[in-house]
Design an enzyme around this catalytic site. Structure first.
Site, PDB file in Angstrom:
ATOM      1  N   ARG A 568       0.728  -1.233   0.158  1.00 26.26           N
ATOM      2  CA  ARG A 568      -0.050   0.012   0.144  1.00 26.26           C
ATOM      3  C   ARG A 568       0.950   1.227  -0.048  1.00 26.26           C
ATOM      4  O   ARG A 568       1.816   1.224   0.778  1.00 26.26           O
ATOM      5  CB  ARG A 568      -0.787  -0.085   1.294  1.00 26.26           C
ATOM      6  CG  ARG A 568      -1.955  -1.033   1.121  1.00 26.26           C
ATOM      7  CD  ARG A 568      -2.995  -0.642  -0.048  1.00 26.26           C
ATOM      8  NE  ARG A 568      -3.753   0.481   0.370  1.00 26.26           N
ATOM      9  CZ  ARG A 568      -5.091   0.604   0.615  1.00 26.26           C
ATOM     10  NH1 ARG A 568      -5.538  -0.675   0.130  1.00 26.26           N
ATOM     11  NH2 ARG A 568      -5.635   1.635   0.644  1.00 26.26           N
ATOM     12  N   LYS A 573       5.264   4.168   4.958  1.00 25.42           N
ATOM     13  CA  LYS A 573       6.101   2.973   4.075  1.00 25.42           C
ATOM     14  C   LYS A 573       7.196   3.628   3.276  1.00 25.42           C
ATOM     15  O   LYS A 573       7.931   2.825   2.704  1.00 25.42           O
ATOM     16  CB  LYS A 573       5.126   2.450   3.417  1.00 25.42           C
ATOM     17  CG  LYS A 573       4.063   1.525   4.164  1.00 25.42           C
ATOM     18  CD  LYS A 573       3.206   0.738   3.461  1.00 25.42           C
ATOM     19  CE  LYS A 573       2.228  -0.108   4.104  1.00 25.42           C
ATOM     20  NZ  LYS A 573       2.365  -0.983   4.994  1.00 25.42           N
ATOM     21  N   THR A 678       4.619  -8.334   6.231  1.00 28.31           N
ATOM     22  CA  THR A 678       4.649  -9.707   5.726  1.00 28.31           C
ATOM     23  C   THR A 678       5.011  -9.950   4.530  1.00 28.31           C
ATOM     24  O   THR A 678       5.731 -11.155   4.225  1.00 28.31           O
ATOM     25  CB  THR A 678       3.315 -10.473   5.968  1.00 28.31           C
ATOM     26  OG1 THR A 678       2.326  -9.413   5.014  1.00 28.31           O
ATOM     27  CG2 THR A 678       2.800 -10.666   7.456  1.00 28.31           C
TER      28      THR A 678
HETATM   29  O1  CBF Z   1      -0.304  -7.823  11.113  1.00 28.66           O
HETATM   30  C1  CBF Z   1      -0.709  -7.635   9.389  1.00 28.66           C
HETATM   31  C2  CBF Z   1      -0.037  -6.307   9.160  1.00 28.66           C
HETATM   32  O2  CBF Z   1      -1.079  -5.401   9.419  1.00 28.66           O
HETATM   33  C3  CBF Z   1      -0.951  -4.268   8.757  1.00 28.66           C
HETATM   34  O3  CBF Z   1      -1.029  -4.302   7.527  1.00 28.66           O
HETATM   35  C4  CBF Z   1      -2.236  -3.152   9.299  1.00 28.66           C
HETATM   36  O4  CBF Z   1      -3.001  -3.090   8.664  1.00 28.66           O
HETATM   37  N1  CBF Z   1      -2.195  -2.715  10.600  1.00 28.66           N
HETATM   38  C5  CBF Z   1       0.177  -3.618   9.285  1.00 28.66           C
HETATM   39  O5  CBF Z   1       0.497  -2.162   8.640  1.00 28.66           O
HETATM   40  C6  CBF Z   1       1.540  -4.570   8.867  1.00 28.66           C
HETATM   41  O6  CBF Z   1       2.789  -3.947   9.463  1.00 28.66           O
HETATM   42  C7  CBF Z   1       1.106  -5.940   9.504  1.00 28.66           C
HETATM   43  O7  CBF Z   1       2.193  -6.591   8.968  1.00 28.66           O
END
Ligand code: CBF
Length: 831
Positions: A568, A573, A678
């Site tokens: 995203r 990021k 991930t």
């Molecule tokens: O834990 C799964 C993922 O969740 C997010 O995408 C989220 O929507 N809060 C985090 O931003 C990720 O870092 C995380 O891996």
């Protein structure tokens, strides 16, 4: 149940069991039957879509048998189940996964060949089930895969959005959103028109006395919407266990439409109720890590948790057990705060409907729920205005007030001298307007709270939830580092690499125990193995290069270093850091002599990802990337040395092509902002190296694979706050290299400078919240190291192999086992 069926009938049932296909001929027969009868087509008009549909139906038939058996077994053994409540399930395509799990892909391949189709084309016909935004939704999908593969009795509960995440088109460099209607033909879902629940909204609460003189709350009036269940089978790998994902769809409770209005000529308004009801499950909110507080979203949340809890409670009541045994039978995991209303709803059911006393009910509730936090970003932490709650869910607001009252009383007892503590931890924020803090409600209503990577779990305990650690003690808080399913993210996405790994590690068992990958380490110095490994990477890059050519008409050199950042688009990021780095590289190339250029390692910078439609800054980043691409890609001075690609509409099935083709992937969030990530795990597992910050799961990946196999750079999370403070109150000089980049942008080299003014001034003039300038030089220096190291291909490939060998920890199977033992207290059901 079995015993209640008379013998002769039972015999008729069992002797006529359908077994599905066993060989190529039987599979062909199945496909032809489905084409000719189910689809009412013939060999003369069977296109790829029809062939896909028939193939999917043939595999589905196989799947259903295991699914039915698994569900019957879970019911008869009355074993404890985990219910995973997630507003997002980013499943991607199902056919390839079904083929792997129920076996028979080879049969299908040769049969389809004989019928005149290529299996890759057939698999490619399926729409992605894109019911999620990004990491959180994809994690839920990996978890479903692992829970089934490990034989845990588990159900997912979510919403059946008619429109998943929008499709992204790039027009003149800008993101344009197009609706994703994915349900044209979906062989993987089963409508259960007999499984419906009426869900109430609005209305008022009337107190009355029951026969024993006890005060009871009656939630009356308002409107009712019906939830209809749609089930999707979730097959496990190398096991018949097939779990269920139940998605709820909304429809008007009153039936089709208002006949009275229709008959009196009000045609349009006669269907208005129906349309209003259907709106609830119509569309997935396209925000990732961003809370927008829309009423319809709260309606979605209640609609989904109320239907799910009704279902769960109904199933429990069939067992005729005492209520106190509920947590022995039921574990519910809250995937983020989105399902937190489930805590309140269960308490409401127990006290208002089942007549339990508050304390008894609350003990059951808190023993049942676990809460996973996925972010510390303030803009992503859900809060709802009290007024909205009062209007939409009046009884729930009363219960929340009571939960808060009892909670604050207990806090006051323990911390009598700390008045501030009460306002800090209150579930109700005393702001204007007052807000319900959903994360606090989730903590208070759960017995365990977990973060998703070590750093993240530490951060939640020391920052946003630190008061709660004082109140409940550290034991309530834990870490479960995320994981990914190797079935999809290695075997399906990268079949040749999977085959090579299987040939060296003793077969495909590694897909069930990913730590078996460590056997690869002994081949690191094996030249022939390295060669084969490199050939596979190259072939994957050729595949991606072809895809780029066919979609963007840009030729990229597969021998160049493929540098990928797909996720995203979000300021935290830091795709802006990446594109500023690309511009810097471009400016350097422009200044080089022809001789110097010859020494440069060619690079393809590949970006992909969606911006939330209302996130203007993220859209500017996409625009800049595209504009830089259109200048760089046709500059004759640059040639193959640099290409900049933005891949449209990044989604799960595109990830399956992109990830195996990466040499280097970028995970460069400001330290302390990315909870886990991930895709970092997926890239390394597919034999790519990482450039990254000390953030999220990058830290654990480094620990596992060794710091010599990862390119780390940038500020550490413990220094972020001080730097931000200095930016605001001290002098903030922009890095000199970055200043050159800004000069190029503001000179109009990449299109109208005004378009990108905000991107530049966010760093230069407005405090540089994401520390782009602070990290710029170390990012550039580290990229230089990458260039140098990539020139030594033997060493590079060795690093990749060594890293893959050490990635066993990041399987979602390990992760699910940790949840099962530490949080859910459930056992696998023997098959
Ligand atoms: O834990 C799964 C993922 O969740 C997010 O995408 C989220 O929507 N809060 C985090 O931003 C990720 O870092 C995380 O891996």
């Amino acid at each position: 149940v079995e015993a209640s069926i008379p013998e002769p009938q039972r015999e008729a049932w069992t002797k006529n069991q359908f077994d599905g296909f066993k060989n190529k001929d039987e599979f062909e027969k199945e496909v032809v039957r489905h084409v000719e009868t189910t689809l009412a087509r013939s060999m003369f008009n069977c296109d790829d879509v029809a062939a896909y549909s028939a193939t999917a139906l043939a595999f589905r038939d196989r799947l259903i048998k295991d699914w039915n058996k698994t569900q019957q077994r879970q019911t008869f053994t009355d074993s404890k189940r985990i219910y995973y409540l997630s507003l997002e399930f980013l499943m991607g395509r199902a056919l390839d996964n079904a083929m792997l799990n129920v076996k028979g892909k080879d049969i299908a391949k040769s049969a389809l060949d004989e019928l005149g189709f290529r299996i890759e084309d057939i698999i490619g016909q399926e729409n992605d089930a894109a019911l999620g935004n990004g990491g959180l939704g994809r994690l839920a999908a990996c978890f479903l895969d692992s829970m089934a593969s490990l034989n845990y009795p588990a159900w997912g509960y979510g919403l059946r959005y008619r429109y998943g995440i929008f499709k992204q088109e790039i027009i003149d460099g800008y993101q344009v959103e197009v609706p994703d209607y994915w349900l044209d033909f979906n062989p993987w879902e089963f409508p259960r028109h007999d499984v419906t629940v009426d869900i109430q909204f609005y209305g008022h609460v009337r107190k009355s006395q029951d026969a024993n003189g006890k005060t009871v709350a009656n939630w009356e009036g308002g409107e009712t919407v019906t939830a209809v269940a749609y089930d999707m089978p979730i097959p496990g790998y190398d096991t018949p266990s097939t779990n269920n994902l139940r998605l709820w769809s909304s429809k008007a409770a009153s039936g089709e439409f208002d006949f009275q209005k229709f008959n009196s000529g009000e045609y349009e308004s006669s269907v208005a109720d129906q349309q209003r009801a259907e709106t609830i499950s119509a569309v997935l909110y396209p925000n990732d890590n961003l809370d927008r507080g829309k009423e319809l979203r709260l309606k979605q949340q209640y609609f989904w948790v109320a239907a799910s809890l009704y279902d769960i409670v109904r199933r429990f009541k069939k067992s005729k057990r005492a209520w106190r045994e509920f947590p022995d039978q039921v574990a519910i995991q809250l995937n983020d705060t989105h399902p937190t209303l489930a805590v309140v709803e269960l308490q409401r059911i127990l006290i208002d409907k089942e007549g339990l006393e508050w304390d008894e009910a609350w003990a059951i509730v808190t023993a049942t729920f676990g809460y996973t936090n996925h972010t510390v970003l303030p803009e992503a932490l859900e809060k709802w205005p009290v007024g909205l709650f009062q209007h939409l869910l009046p009884r729930h607001l009363q219960i929340i007030y009571d939960i808060n009252l009892f909670f604050l009383q207990s806090v006051e007892k323990r911390f009598p001298d700390d008045r501030d503590m009460l306002s800090r931890v209150s579930i109700i924020e005393e702001s204007q307007p007052k807000m319900v803090r959903m994360a606090y409600l989730a903590i208070v209503g759960s017995h365990k709270v977990n973060g998703v990577a070590e750093l993240h779990s530490d951060l939640i305990q020391t920052t946003i939830f630190k008061d709660f650690v004082k109140i409940y003690g550290a034991d309530k808080f834990t870490n479960v580092t995320n994981g990914i399913t190797p079935r999809r993210w290695l075997h399906q996405a990268n079949p040749r690499l999977s085959e090579l790994i299987a040939s060296k590690t003793g077969g495909y068992d590694y897909l069930k125990d990913l730590t078996t990958l460590n056997k690869l380490e002994q081949y690191v110095d094996d030249k022939a193995f390295r060669k084969e490994w490199a050939e596979i990477k190259y072939a994957n890059k050729v595949r991606l290069a072809k895809y780029i050519k066919s979609t963007l008409d840009i030729t990229v050199n597969p021998a160049a270093l493929f540098d990928v950042q797909v996720k995203r688009i979000h300021e935290y990021k830091r795709q802006q850091l990446n594109i500023f780095g690309v511009i810097y590289r471009y400016l350097q190339i422009k200044e080089m002599s022809a001789e110097e250029r010859k020494k440069q390692a060619p690079r393809v910078s590949i970006f992909g990802g969606k911006a939330a439609p209302g996130y203007w800054m993220a859209k500017q980043i996409i625009h800049l990337i595209n504009n830089v691409g259109s200048v760089v890609n046709k500059d004759p001075d640059v040639g193959d040395l640099l290409k900049v690609i933005f891949l449209e509409d990044y989604n799960v099935s595109k990830a399956e092509i992109i990830i195996p083709a990466s040499d280097l992937s970028e995970h460069i969030s400001t330290a302390g902002t990315e909870a886990s990530g991930t895709s970092n795990m997926k890239f390394v597992l597919n034999g790519g190296l990482i450039i990254g910050t000390c953030d999220g799961a990058n830290i654990e990946i480094t620990r596992e694979i060794g710091q010599e196999n990862i390119f780390l750079f940038g500020t550490l999370s413990e220094d972020v706050e001080d730097l931000r403070h200095n930016h605001t109150y001290g002098k903030h000089a922009v890095d000199s290299g970055l200043q050159k980049v800004f000069d190029a942008i503001t000179s109009g080299k990449f299109g109208d400078a005004n378009d990108f003014g905000a991107l530049v001034s966010a760093v230069r003039d407005h405090g540089d919240y994401y520390l782009v300038s602070d990290d710029f030089q170390s990012y550039i220096d580290t990229q230089k190291m990458v260039d140098e190291e990539y020139k030594n291909q033997e060493e590079w490939v060795s690093k990749c192999i060594r890293s893959v060998a050490r990635m066993g920890f990041f399987s979602s199977d390990r992760c699910i086992n940790e949840y099962a033992e530490e949080i859910w207290n459930i056992e696998p059901l023997a098959v």
